[in-house]
Scaffold this motif. Structure first.
Motif, PDB file in Angstrom:
ATOM      1  N   GLY A 197       0.835  -1.195   0.000  1.00 16.06           N
ATOM      2  CA  GLY A 197       0.000   0.000   0.000  1.00 16.06           C
ATOM      3  C   GLY A 197       0.874   1.250   0.000  1.00 16.06           C
ATOM      4  N   PRO A 198       0.231   2.395   0.067  1.00 12.46           N
ATOM      5  CA  PRO A 198       0.978   3.639   0.072  1.00 12.46           C
ATOM      6  C   PRO A 198       1.853   3.766   1.322  1.00 12.46           C
ATOM      7  N   ASN A 199       2.935   4.448   1.171  1.00 22.28           N
ATOM      8  CA  ASN A 199       3.837   4.739   2.284  1.00 22.28           C
ATOM      9  C   ASN A 199       3.255   5.959   3.007  1.00 22.28           C
ATOM     10  N   ALA A 200       2.413   5.715   4.017  1.00 29.21           N
ATOM     11  CA  ALA A 200       1.673   6.785   4.691  1.00 29.21           C
ATOM     12  C   ALA A 200       2.561   7.907   5.222  1.00 29.21           C
ATOM     13  N   PRO A 201       3.677   7.618   5.890  1.00 28.28           N
ATOM     14  CA  PRO A 201       4.511   8.720   6.367  1.00 28.28           C
ATOM     15  C   PRO A 201       5.056   9.589   5.225  1.00 28.28           C
ATOM     16  N   LEU A 202       5.450   8.956   4.138  1.00 26.81           N
ATOM     17  CA  LEU A 202       5.971   9.717   3.005  1.00 26.81           C
ATOM     18  C   LEU A 202       4.866  10.519   2.320  1.00 26.81           C
TER      19      LEU A 202
END
Length: 71
Positions: free
Chosen positions: A6-11
């Motif tokens: 999934g997406p790299n939430a912090p980035l």
């Protein structure tokens, strides 16, 4: 086959925070475009999304909601 992540939430958060004003502006341009096209539900969606991002980013609104907290 490589595993899908999934997406790299912090980035994503970091990029969104660094470009928040431009993102909010672009969402309002989309909302205005939807208003012009007589698509009020789509306009409402873009404005709600912008509002949610503004609150998350600590952008103050007229009613004070979304102001950044100070320690």
């Amino acid at each position: 086959m490589p595993e899908t992540q999934g997406p790299n939430a912090p980035l994503v958060g970091k990029v969104a925070a660094a470009n928040l004003a431009a993102i909010l502006y672009a969402l309002e341009v989309c909302a205005v475009s939807m208003d012009t096209a007589n698509r009020p539900e789509d306009s409402k969606y873009y404005r709600a999304l912008a509002s949610e991002l503004a609150v998350a980013g600590g952008t103050p609104s007229d009613d004070g909601v979304g102001r950044a907290e100070t320690d």
